[in-house]
Design an enzyme around this catalytic site. Structure first.
Site, PDB file in Angstrom:
ATOM      1  N   GLY A 105       0.769  -1.231   0.000  1.00 35.30           N
ATOM      2  CA  GLY A 105       0.000   0.000   0.000  1.00 35.30           C
ATOM      3  C   GLY A 105       0.800   1.281   0.000  1.00 35.30           C
ATOM      4  N   ASP A 161      -4.725   3.164  10.656  1.00 35.91           N
ATOM      5  CA  ASP A 161      -6.112   2.932  11.020  1.00 35.91           C
ATOM      6  C   ASP A 161      -6.090   2.395  12.447  1.00 35.91           C
ATOM      7  OD1 ASP A 161      -8.801   2.205  11.247  1.00 35.91           O
ATOM      8  OD2 ASP A 161      -8.920   1.314   9.262  1.00 35.91           O
ATOM      9  N   ARG A 164      -5.197   0.654  -6.283  1.00 40.30           N
ATOM     10  CA  ARG A 164      -4.047   1.254  -5.600  1.00 40.30           C
ATOM     11  C   ARG A 164      -3.429   2.380  -6.432  1.00 40.30           C
ATOM     12  NH1 ARG A 164      -2.419  -1.914  -1.178  1.00 40.30           N
ATOM     13  NH2 ARG A 164      -2.940  -4.112  -1.311  1.00 40.30           N
TER      14      ARG A 164
END
Length: 179
Positions: free
Chosen positions: A50, A108, A171
Site C-alpha cells: 500500500g 487505522d 491502488r
C-alpha cells in the site's frame, strides 16, 4: 456489487482527497521530515504494498541521505478485515543504531504498523519515525501508536486509492475515495 467491481465502487464512493491535495500534503510531509532529520541519514523503510505510491513521491521530497528498503507484512491478504500478521519480507539492510523512517499508506487501527515498528526496534534501531499518507481518527487505534508525520485525515469508512486497495484493485488511483 461483485467483489471485484472497482468501477461500481468508484460510482458509489465519495471523493475524500483529490490528487492536488495529496501532492501538497506529501510535499508538506517531506519538508517536515527534512527538518526533523536535519541532514542525518536514515533508512527509508516502505511497507508494501500500500505505501508504494506514497513512498515513491515522498522520497523525492526529502532532502537527507536515505538508504531504501522495504518490509512486507499483512493482516488482510485482499480482504477487508484483519487476521493474524503474516510476514512476507523482513527488512534486508542492517537497522541497528540507525534512524528508520517507516512509511505506510494509512494508520487505522495500527496492529500491523505496531508489529513492524516493534520488530524494527527489537533489531536495534536507534529511533523509528512513522510517516503515513493518511490517518483515521477513532478510538480503535492501538494504544501508544501514533504517526510522527501525517499527510491527511480520512473518515472512519472504507477508503481506497493512492495505495490503498479495493479488493486488490485501485491502488494506482491518484485520489482517495470512501465507501
Amino acid at each position: 456489487m461483485t467483489r471485484h467491481d472497482l468501477s461500481k465502487a468508484l460510482r458509489d464512493a465519495d471523493l475524500v482527497h483529490d490528487e492536488a491535495t495529496l501532492r501538497a500534503a506529501i510535499a508538506r510531509v517531506g519538508a517536515e521530515i527534512t527538518r526533523v532529520l536535519a541532514g542525518q541519514p536514515a533508512v527509508f523503510l516502505t511497507v508494501m504494498q500500500g505505501a508504494l505510491p506514497f513512498a515513491g513521491e515522498l522520497a523525492t521530497r526529502i532532502d537527507a541521505p536515505l538508504e531504501f528498503d522495504y518490509v512486507h507484512a499483512t493482516r488482510f491478504r485482499g480482504g477487508t478485515e484483519g487476521g493474524q500478521l503474516e510476514w512476507l519480507r523482513h527488512p534486508g539492510v542492517p537497522l541497528a543504531g540507525r534512524t528508520v523512517l517507516l512509511v505506510d499508506d494509512i494508520l487505522d487501527e495500527g496492529h500491523t504498523l505496531k508489529a513492524i515498528r516493534d520488530h524494527v526496534l527489537a533489531v536495534g534501531a536507534a529511533r523509528v519515525l512513522l510517516a503515513v499518507l493518511c490517518e483515521k481518527h477513532h478510538g480503535r487505534t492501538v494504544p501508544g501508536l501514533r504517526s510522527d508525520f501525517c499527510g491527511v485525515v480520512v473518515p472512519d469508512r472504507y477508503v481506497f486509492g493512492y495505495g490503498m486497495d479495493f479488493h486488490e484493485q485501485g491502488r494506482n488511483l491518484p485520489a482517495i475515495y470512501a465507501l
